[in-house]
Design an enzyme around this catalytic site. Structure first.
Site, PDB file in Angstrom:
ATOM      1  N   LEU A  65      50.595 -46.791  -7.219  1.00  0.00           N
ATOM      2  CA  LEU A  65      51.462 -45.633  -7.468  1.00  0.00           C
ATOM      3  C   LEU A  65      51.749 -45.509  -8.958  1.00  0.00           C
ATOM      4  CD1 LEU A  65      53.736 -46.484  -4.438  1.00  0.00           C
ATOM      5  CD2 LEU A  65      52.247 -44.487  -4.604  1.00  0.00           C
ATOM      6  N   THR A  96      51.113 -50.317 -12.302  1.00  0.00           N
ATOM      7  CA  THR A  96      51.690 -50.918 -13.510  1.00  0.00           C
ATOM      8  C   THR A  96      53.152 -50.487 -13.569  1.00  0.00           C
ATOM      9  OG1 THR A  96      49.572 -50.713 -14.639  1.00  0.00           O
ATOM     10  CG2 THR A  96      51.507 -51.136 -16.009  1.00  0.00           C
ATOM     11  N   LYS A 171      50.223 -57.374 -18.209  1.00  0.00           N
ATOM     12  CA  LYS A 171      49.633 -56.024 -18.220  1.00  0.00           C
ATOM     13  C   LYS A 171      50.287 -55.139 -19.290  1.00  0.00           C
ATOM     14  CE  LYS A 171      47.561 -52.280 -16.747  1.00  0.00           C
ATOM     15  NZ  LYS A 171      46.205 -52.005 -17.189  1.00  0.00           N
TER      16      LYS A 171
HETATM   17  P1  NAD Z   1      47.515 -41.066 -10.488  1.00  0.00           P
HETATM   18  O1  NAD Z   1      48.657 -40.270 -10.989  1.00  0.00           O
HETATM   19  O2  NAD Z   1      46.114 -40.525 -10.586  1.00  0.00           O
HETATM   20  O3  NAD Z   1      47.747 -41.440  -8.922  1.00  0.00           O
HETATM   21  C1  NAD Z   1      48.965 -41.792  -8.363  1.00  0.00           C
HETATM   22  C2  NAD Z   1      48.966 -41.315  -6.916  1.00  0.00           C
HETATM   23  O4  NAD Z   1      50.185 -41.745  -6.283  1.00  0.00           O
HETATM   24  C3  NAD Z   1      48.903 -39.789  -6.780  1.00  0.00           C
HETATM   25  O5  NAD Z   1      47.820 -39.435  -5.939  1.00  0.00           O
HETATM   26  C4  NAD Z   1      50.262 -39.429  -6.165  1.00  0.00           C
HETATM   27  O6  NAD Z   1      50.194 -38.318  -5.297  1.00  0.00           O
HETATM   28  C5  NAD Z   1      50.587 -40.700  -5.405  1.00  0.00           C
HETATM   29  N1  NAD Z   1      52.010 -40.874  -5.098  1.00  0.00           N
HETATM   30  C6  NAD Z   1      53.078 -40.730  -5.916  1.00  0.00           C
HETATM   31  N2  NAD Z   1      54.218 -41.008  -5.253  1.00  0.00           N
HETATM   32  C7  NAD Z   1      53.849 -41.339  -3.986  1.00  0.00           C
HETATM   33  C8  NAD Z   1      54.574 -41.717  -2.819  1.00  0.00           C
HETATM   34  N3  NAD Z   1      55.902 -41.828  -2.823  1.00  0.00           N
HETATM   35  N4  NAD Z   1      53.881 -41.984  -1.680  1.00  0.00           N
HETATM   36  C9  NAD Z   1      52.535 -41.876  -1.667  1.00  0.00           C
HETATM   37  N5  NAD Z   1      51.779 -41.513  -2.733  1.00  0.00           N
HETATM   38  C10 NAD Z   1      52.437 -41.242  -3.881  1.00  0.00           C
HETATM   39  O7  NAD Z   1      47.617 -42.499 -11.198  1.00  0.00           O
HETATM   40  P2  NAD Z   1      46.448 -43.575 -11.420  1.00  0.00           P
HETATM   41  O8  NAD Z   1      45.708 -43.242 -12.664  1.00  0.00           O
HETATM   42  O9  NAD Z   1      45.720 -43.770 -10.133  1.00  0.00           O
HETATM   43  O10 NAD Z   1      47.347 -44.873 -11.746  1.00  0.00           O
HETATM   44  C11 NAD Z   1      48.070 -45.588 -10.749  1.00  0.00           C
HETATM   45  C12 NAD Z   1      48.698 -46.818 -11.395  1.00  0.00           C
HETATM   46  O11 NAD Z   1      47.657 -47.628 -11.964  1.00  0.00           O
HETATM   47  C13 NAD Z   1      49.682 -46.487 -12.542  1.00  0.00           C
HETATM   48  O12 NAD Z   1      50.740 -47.396 -12.500  1.00  0.00           O
HETATM   49  C14 NAD Z   1      48.820 -46.678 -13.780  1.00  0.00           C
HETATM   50  O13 NAD Z   1      49.629 -47.016 -14.917  1.00  0.00           O
HETATM   51  C15 NAD Z   1      47.921 -47.819 -13.348  1.00  0.00           C
HETATM   52  N6  NAD Z   1      46.611 -47.891 -14.016  1.00  0.00           N
HETATM   53  C16 NAD Z   1      45.867 -46.770 -14.241  1.00  0.00           C
HETATM   54  C17 NAD Z   1      44.629 -46.895 -14.866  1.00  0.00           C
HETATM   55  C18 NAD Z   1      43.765 -45.681 -15.146  1.00  0.00           C
HETATM   56  O14 NAD Z   1      42.788 -45.822 -15.905  1.00  0.00           O
HETATM   57  N7  NAD Z   1      44.056 -44.523 -14.560  1.00  0.00           N
HETATM   58  C19 NAD Z   1      44.151 -48.153 -15.236  1.00  0.00           C
HETATM   59  C20 NAD Z   1      44.920 -49.282 -14.952  1.00  0.00           C
HETATM   60  C21 NAD Z   1      46.158 -49.139 -14.340  1.00  0.00           C
END
Ligand code: NAD
Length: 299
Positions: A65, A96, A171
């Protein structure tokens, strides 16, 4: 084969869940975005109607999330996953988030006798798609051993950073450095191009020199230099500017709490916040190069 509930199917969660399906696990999936759920259902997952419904009957729950409040809401809020799960369920949060929230969740899980791990990842969307993520884990060693076969279906390297919350601390340090190195790399590339160099040639030179870093190796921010990067598809997808701002702010808060000097982290956070306010919050973070040179795309 393990029954897994996967909650949060965004840029990272969707490909991670797809790799678990490929490895033969049974998945129940949930996201607030119904299109994201429908896509995974097409790939063979069961579409759940809520996070708690996905988690009921699961042996392992994985959350991916955006930030601490979302994770807290899913585990402890209305329709709480923490009360929906059967005893013995292993909880793995791959988002994260701040270490404090992670520790509070570990404690709430422990009160119910449940194992929990904070297991944020590194490697980006490309790593999530290729199942080559690095997992940075905080929690009990025995819980990590339970999780290992599941994590191995989504990643290549697994580090045990320490006790509850330690994964998030490691992280946060990494991502502060990531913001700094991406901004520095963008700055150097803009300088070279402004002074007559081809960004591809300059990138090759720096990659073979002392400026070599992860952005130059796999995530070049300059458009057209590297295939398959967000820079080569209009900075769509990837790691959002607002997610990096969140991570930089986690680092600054931790710095304040421990009176640690973070001059570069503070500066880079200011650049990314100002850039986000121009409407760039969902663009990939490598597009900071456009903030540094607003005329870049005319070149
Ligand atoms: P994103 O915004 O693409 O996806 C998050 C998802 O969570 C969305 O689909 C949203 O609809 C869903 N969501 C939000 N609240 C919710 C709830 N209450 N119930 C169910 N679903 C819910 O984000 P992401 O890029 O996939 O990143 C996710 C995590 O991973 C973050 O913490 C980010 O910092 C970390 N991260 C991202 C990357 C990257 O390259 N994108 C790399 C490493 C870590």
């Amino acid at each position: 084969m393990t029954q897994i509930a996967f909650i949060g199917l965004g840029n990272m969660g969707a490909p991670m869940a797809a790799n678990l399906l490929k490895a033969g696990h049974q998945l129940a999936v949930f996201d607030l975005a119904s299109e994201a759920v429908a896509k995974l259902a097409q790939a063979g997952a069961r579409a759940a109607s809520s996070a708690a419904e996905a988690a009921a009957g699961a042996e392992v729950v994985i959350t991916m999330l955006p930030a601490g409040p979302h994770v807290k809401g899913v585990y402890l809020g209305a329709g709480r996953v923490l009360t929906a799960v059967a005893s013995g369920t292993l909880l793995i949060d791959c988002s994260t988030i701040d270490a404090e929230t992670a520790r509070a969740l570990h404690a709430a899980a422990a009160e119910r006798g449940l194992d929990m791990l904070d297991a944020p990842v590194s490697g980006g969307v490309a790593g999530a798609e290729a199942a080559t993520l690095t997992f940075i884990v905080g929690g009990e060693a025995a819980a990590l051993e339970r999780a290992r076969p599941i994590l191995e279906a989504m990643g290549k390297k697994i580090f045990h950073a320490g006790a509850a919350g330690a994964g998030q601390v490691a992280k946060m340090c990494n991502n502060m450095l990531l913001g700094i190195l991406m901004t520095g790399t963008a700055e150097a590339l803009n300088l070279g191009v402004a002074n007559g160099l081809d960004p591809k040639v300059l990138s090759e030179i720096m990659k073979a020199s002392s400026g070599n870093n992860w952005a130059l190796q796999v995530y070049n921010p300059y458009p057209g230099v590297m295939e398959g990067t967000p820079a080569s598809r209009g900075y769509q997808g990837g790691f959002g500017v607002d997610l990096l701002v969140k991570d930089l702010e986690l680092a600054l808060k931790a710095g304040l709490a421990t009176r640690t000097s973070l001059p570069l982290g503070s500066l880079v956070r200011q650049l990314y916040v100002a850039y986000s306010k121009q409407g760039a919050g969902r663009m990939d973070f490598s597009s900071i190069i456009k903030y540094l040179d607003p005329e870049l795309e005319k070149k």
